[in-house]
Design a protein around this motif. Structure first.
Motif, PDB file in Angstrom:
ATOM      1  N   ARG A   1      -3.772  -1.239  -5.878  1.00 60.65           N
ATOM      2  CA  ARG A   1      -4.743  -2.315  -6.116  1.00 60.65           C
ATOM      3  C   ARG A   1      -4.195  -3.332  -7.114  1.00 60.65           C
ATOM      4  O   ARG A   1      -4.341  -4.551  -6.935  1.00 60.65           O
ATOM      5  CB  ARG A   1      -6.071  -1.727  -6.608  1.00 60.65           C
TER       6      ARG A   1
ATOM      7  N   ASP B   1       0.814  -1.218   0.000  1.00 62.45           N
ATOM      8  CA  ASP B   1       0.000   0.000   0.000  1.00 62.45           C
ATOM      9  C   ASP B   1       0.845   1.265   0.000  1.00 62.45           C
ATOM     10  O   ASP B   1       0.297   2.367   0.001  1.00 62.45           O
ATOM     11  CB  ASP B   1      -0.941   0.009   1.205  1.00 62.45           C
TER      12      ASP B   1
ATOM     13  N   GLU C   1      -3.404   4.974  -5.963  1.00 59.47           N
ATOM     14  CA  GLU C   1      -4.361   4.031  -5.390  1.00 59.47           C
ATOM     15  C   GLU C   1      -4.604   2.843  -6.325  1.00 59.47           C
ATOM     16  O   GLU C   1      -4.636   1.686  -5.889  1.00 59.47           O
ATOM     17  CB  GLU C   1      -5.694   4.730  -5.082  1.00 59.47           C
ATOM     18  N   GLU C   2      -4.776   3.132  -7.606  1.00 55.84           N
ATOM     19  CA  GLU C   2      -4.980   2.052  -8.573  1.00 55.84           C
ATOM     20  C   GLU C   2      -3.725   1.190  -8.695  1.00 55.84           C
ATOM     21  O   GLU C   2      -3.813  -0.040  -8.815  1.00 55.84           O
ATOM     22  CB  GLU C   2      -5.381   2.616  -9.931  1.00 55.84           C
TER      23      GLU C   2
END
Length: 305
Positions: free
Chosen positions: A260, A246, A256-257
């Motif tokens: 993920r 993270d 953020e993507e």
């Protein structure tokens, strides 16, 4: 050409005491990991969203310096179905950045006995300059095949028409250098580009898949032959990303993507047991991924020698 048997290899110069290439087989596919050198960057680039104390603790646990350290630059050459495929093309030589220990790809391909003219296909995980730079070195294009195919996600080409740097955290000078390199690359190699949307098989068992995240068109390359599997993850995974998936890397255009995508790919790798190679995981970067509680663990492969 068998990448494991290069009779034309040039004897290493005295400054090349550290190995700069490593060969392996993925079923019937020949794979050669080649080091493009190392890129010294500030350690804040590892995780600009992490608390400084947490970042400092990780660096201390890894016996790494606190201010700056050397990021690996790895490129892969693949031989499958009569095609020779270069995956990414290293940093090249931008005199404005003063990075003398990077941009070693061309001479190291020569040392491995690999002629640029034998490369039938080039796969780009994305168009950051440390993945396209060698193609912009003076004289390199003259040695490439006139029918060279360059496979890159259509979304990546589109992004660099007007790139958004609003969410990155790069050292000064890098955004301008990245823009300039991508613009020049697109201009010089436009006729060679073979854009794809989501997935494309480049050669038997060699598939490029768009993941997005790091850049909108960032892609990974998956090799499969028999029961063997290997993923070249480009910049989806960094050395710190196993324990801290993270943490945001400073070069990620959508952090953020990117996180993920990183978690999804690492989970897949842990489940399948397939091998992993990534651009900035220390050379030769070959290993597997294990689940470690809520995070992951990189398990380096035993060297075969």
């Amino acid at each position: 050409m068998n990448l494991h048997n290069t009779p034309n290899a040039v004897r290493a110069a005295p400054e090349e005491l550290v190995p700069s290439r490593y060969a392996l087989k993925v079923g019937d596919i020949d794979v050669l990991v080649v080091s493009d050198g190392v890129l010294p960057l500030p350690t804040t680039m590892l995780a600009h969203n992490a608390a400084p104390a947490d970042r400092a603790a990780w660096l201390n646990d890894m016996f790494l310096p606190q201010d700056a350290f050397d990021w690996a630059l790895n490129v892969v050459v693949v031989r499958s179905g009569g095609q020779t495929i270069l995956i990414d093309a290293g940093l090249g030589s931008d005199p404005n950045l003063n990075l003398p220990r990077a941009g070693q790809l061309i001479k190291r391909l020569e040392a491995a006995g690999i002629d640029l003219g034998s490369v039938t296909d080039l796969v780009l995980t994305h168009m950051h300059m440390d993945h396209i730079g060698a193609l912009l070195v003076d004289g390199v294009k003259d040695h490439l095949r006139p029918d060279l195919r360059i496979h890159v996600a259509a979304a990546e080409v589109k992004f660099w028409e007007a790139p958004d740097f609003s969410r990155v955290s790069m050292p000064p000078g890098f955004p301008d250098a990245l823009r300039a390199a991508a613009k020049r690359f697109t201009k010089e190699y436009l006729n060679h580009l073979r854009p794809f949307e989501q997935e494309h098989e480049v050669a038997p068992g060699v598939v490029i898949l768009r993941t997005g995240g790091h850049t909108p068109g960032h892609s990974v390359v998956r090799l499969a032959s028999g029961s063997d599997r290997l993923m070249f993850a480009g910049d989806a995974v960094f050395a710190v990303g196993f324990e801290h998936p993270d943490w945001f890397n400073g070069f990620e255009h959508d952090p953020e993507e990117a996180a993920r995508v990183r978690v999804r790919l690492l989970r897949e790798l842990a489940e399948t047991g397939e091998m992993l190679v990534a651009t900035h995981v220390p050379f030769p970067s070959i290993g597997r991924v294990a689940i470690d509680g809520d995070a992951f663990r990189f398990v380096p492969a035993f060297w075969d020698y």
